[in-house]
Scaffold this motif. Structure first.
Motif, PDB file in Angstrom:
ATOM      1  N   ASP A  60       0.774  -1.043  -0.107  1.00 40.45           N
ATOM      2  CA  ASP A  60       0.138   0.100   0.134  1.00 40.45           C
ATOM      3  C   ASP A  60       0.921   1.130   0.197  1.00 40.45           C
ATOM      4  O   ASP A  60       0.609   1.964  -0.712  1.00 40.45           O
ATOM      5  CB  ASP A  60      -0.976  -0.077   1.134  1.00 40.45           C
ATOM      6  N   ASP A  61       2.060   1.374   0.834  1.00 40.78           N
ATOM      7  CA  ASP A  61       2.804   2.331   0.708  1.00 40.78           C
ATOM      8  C   ASP A  61       3.665   2.519  -0.553  1.00 40.78           C
ATOM      9  O   ASP A  61       3.897   3.637  -0.929  1.00 40.78           O
ATOM     10  CB  ASP A  61       3.646   2.316   1.806  1.00 40.78           C
ATOM     11  N   ALA A  62       4.034   1.452  -1.203  1.00 37.91           N
ATOM     12  CA  ALA A  62       4.712   1.383  -2.545  1.00 37.91           C
ATOM     13  C   ALA A  62       3.749   2.162  -3.291  1.00 37.91           C
ATOM     14  O   ALA A  62       4.379   2.924  -4.121  1.00 37.91           O
ATOM     15  CB  ALA A  62       5.169  -0.087  -2.819  1.00 37.91           C
ATOM     16  N   ILE A  63       2.535   1.664  -3.417  1.00 43.52           N
ATOM     17  CA  ILE A  63       1.677   2.044  -4.375  1.00 43.52           C
ATOM     18  C   ILE A  63       1.387   3.643  -4.198  1.00 43.52           C
ATOM     19  O   ILE A  63       1.413   4.454  -5.242  1.00 43.52           O
ATOM     20  CB  ILE A  63       0.300   1.547  -4.411  1.00 43.52           C
ATOM     21  N   ALA A  64       1.251   4.022  -2.717  1.00 44.42           N
ATOM     22  CA  ALA A  64       0.862   5.634  -2.519  1.00 44.42           C
ATOM     23  C   ALA A  64       2.188   6.338  -3.014  1.00 44.42           C
ATOM     24  O   ALA A  64       1.868   7.422  -3.709  1.00 44.42           O
ATOM     25  CB  ALA A  64       0.703   5.923  -1.255  1.00 44.42           C
ATOM     26  N   LEU A  65       3.328   5.983  -2.623  1.00 44.11           N
ATOM     27  CA  LEU A  65       4.497   6.623  -3.255  1.00 44.11           C
ATOM     28  C   LEU A  65       4.714   6.754  -4.650  1.00 44.11           C
ATOM     29  O   LEU A  65       4.995   7.816  -5.080  1.00 44.11           O
ATOM     30  CB  LEU A  65       5.717   6.072  -2.402  1.00 44.11           C
ATOM     31  N   ALA A  66       4.555   5.743  -5.474  1.00 47.25           N
ATOM     32  CA  ALA A  66       4.712   5.525  -6.743  1.00 47.25           C
ATOM     33  C   ALA A  66       3.628   6.717  -7.443  1.00 47.25           C
ATOM     34  O   ALA A  66       3.774   7.540  -8.319  1.00 47.25           O
ATOM     35  CB  ALA A  66       4.597   4.255  -7.305  1.00 47.25           C
ATOM     36  N   GLU A  67       2.500   6.475  -7.150  1.00 45.57           N
ATOM     37  CA  GLU A  67       1.425   7.281  -7.506  1.00 45.57           C
ATOM     38  C   GLU A  67       1.704   8.843  -7.209  1.00 45.57           C
ATOM     39  O   GLU A  67       1.448   9.549  -8.301  1.00 45.57           O
ATOM     40  CB  GLU A  67      -0.006   6.858  -7.048  1.00 45.57           C
ATOM     41  N   THR A  68       2.092   9.165  -6.081  1.00 42.30           N
ATOM     42  CA  THR A  68       2.248  10.329  -5.764  1.00 42.30           C
ATOM     43  C   THR A  68       3.385  11.088  -6.720  1.00 42.30           C
ATOM     44  O   THR A  68       3.339  12.430  -6.987  1.00 42.30           O
ATOM     45  CB  THR A  68       2.482  10.731  -4.150  1.00 42.30           C
ATOM     46  N   VAL A  69       4.635  10.159  -6.793  1.00 40.84           N
ATOM     47  CA  VAL A  69       5.505  10.962  -7.701  1.00 40.84           C
ATOM     48  C   VAL A  69       5.206  11.009  -9.216  1.00 40.84           C
ATOM     49  O   VAL A  69       6.095  11.325  -9.921  1.00 40.84           O
ATOM     50  CB  VAL A  69       7.020  10.535  -7.357  1.00 40.84           C
ATOM     51  N   GLY A  70       4.305  10.328  -9.468  1.00 40.24           N
ATOM     52  CA  GLY A  70       3.830  10.210 -10.905  1.00 40.24           C
ATOM     53  C   GLY A  70       4.429   9.119 -11.647  1.00 40.24           C
ATOM     54  O   GLY A  70       4.826   9.089 -12.980  1.00 40.24           O
ATOM     55  N   SER A  71       4.552   7.988 -11.048  1.00 43.29           N
ATOM     56  CA  SER A  71       5.211   6.736 -11.602  1.00 43.29           C
ATOM     57  C   SER A  71       4.087   5.640 -11.511  1.00 43.29           C
ATOM     58  O   SER A  71       3.352   5.591 -10.780  1.00 43.29           O
ATOM     59  CB  SER A  71       6.643   6.311 -10.913  1.00 43.29           C
ATOM     60  N   THR A  72       4.405   4.570 -12.337  1.00 43.39           N
ATOM     61  CA  THR A  72       3.935   3.348 -11.994  1.00 43.39           C
ATOM     62  C   THR A  72       4.674   2.513 -10.899  1.00 43.39           C
ATOM     63  O   THR A  72       5.821   3.039 -10.563  1.00 43.39           O
ATOM     64  CB  THR A  72       3.657   2.402 -13.211  1.00 43.39           C
ATOM     65  N   LEU A  73       4.118   1.464 -10.169  1.00 46.63           N
ATOM     66  CA  LEU A  73       4.794   0.693  -9.330  1.00 46.63           C
ATOM     67  C   LEU A  73       6.103   0.253  -9.596  1.00 46.63           C
ATOM     68  O   LEU A  73       6.966   0.450  -9.148  1.00 46.63           O
ATOM     69  CB  LEU A  73       3.872  -0.269  -8.797  1.00 46.63           C
ATOM     70  N   ASN A  74       6.275  -0.401 -10.791  1.00 45.86           N
ATOM     71  CA  ASN A  74       7.362  -1.136 -11.326  1.00 45.86           C
ATOM     72  C   ASN A  74       8.885  -0.722 -11.410  1.00 45.86           C
ATOM     73  O   ASN A  74       9.658  -1.187 -11.389  1.00 45.86           O
ATOM     74  CB  ASN A  74       6.891  -2.421 -12.286  1.00 45.86           C
ATOM     75  N   PRO A  75       8.588   0.681 -11.964  1.00 48.21           N
ATOM     76  CA  PRO A  75       9.914   1.197 -11.975  1.00 48.21           C
ATOM     77  C   PRO A  75      10.725   1.677 -10.674  1.00 48.21           C
ATOM     78  O   PRO A  75      11.846   1.547 -10.563  1.00 48.21           O
ATOM     79  CB  PRO A  75       9.807   2.576 -12.790  1.00 48.21           C
TER      80      PRO A  75
END
Length: 98
Positions: A60-75
């Motif tokens: 959940d934190d990984a998704i939130a961080l990725a989305e907030t900085v404008g990335s998808t999860l896997n990069p």
């Protein structure tokens, strides 16, 4: 191993994460504090990721961080490894001694 431990994703590269913080999809760079405020992930966790003191977070934190900085999860984050990497799905072949 707890069920929650299987949901932890590993930060792929600290420098790439920092780059996304400095150059997010929304234009203005993030500090640890502003990323924490916008993502809902604690500043302590973000600070540990950047300092290399922690290398994984809950999904959940990984998704939130990725989305907030404008990335998808896997990069940014790698999925947890399979708990059954050393096991095969096939049963062992019987030998003549059995």
């Amino acid at each position: 191993m707890s069920r929650r431990a299987h949901r932890r994703w590993t930060l792929r590269n600290v420098e790439i994460f920092k780059h996304y913080m400095q150059h997010p999809g929304r234009g203005e760079s993030f500090s640890v504090r502003t990323l924490a405020e916008e993502s809902g992930v604690s500043a302590g966790v973000i600070g540990k990721l950047i300092a290399g003191k922690q290398d994984n977070v809950d999904i959940d934190d990984a998704i939130a961080l990725a989305e907030t900085v404008g990335s998808t999860l896997n990069p940014l984050f790698a999925p947890p490894s399979s708990p059954n990497l050393n096991r095969t799905s096939r049963k062992s072949t019987p030998t003549n001694e059995e």
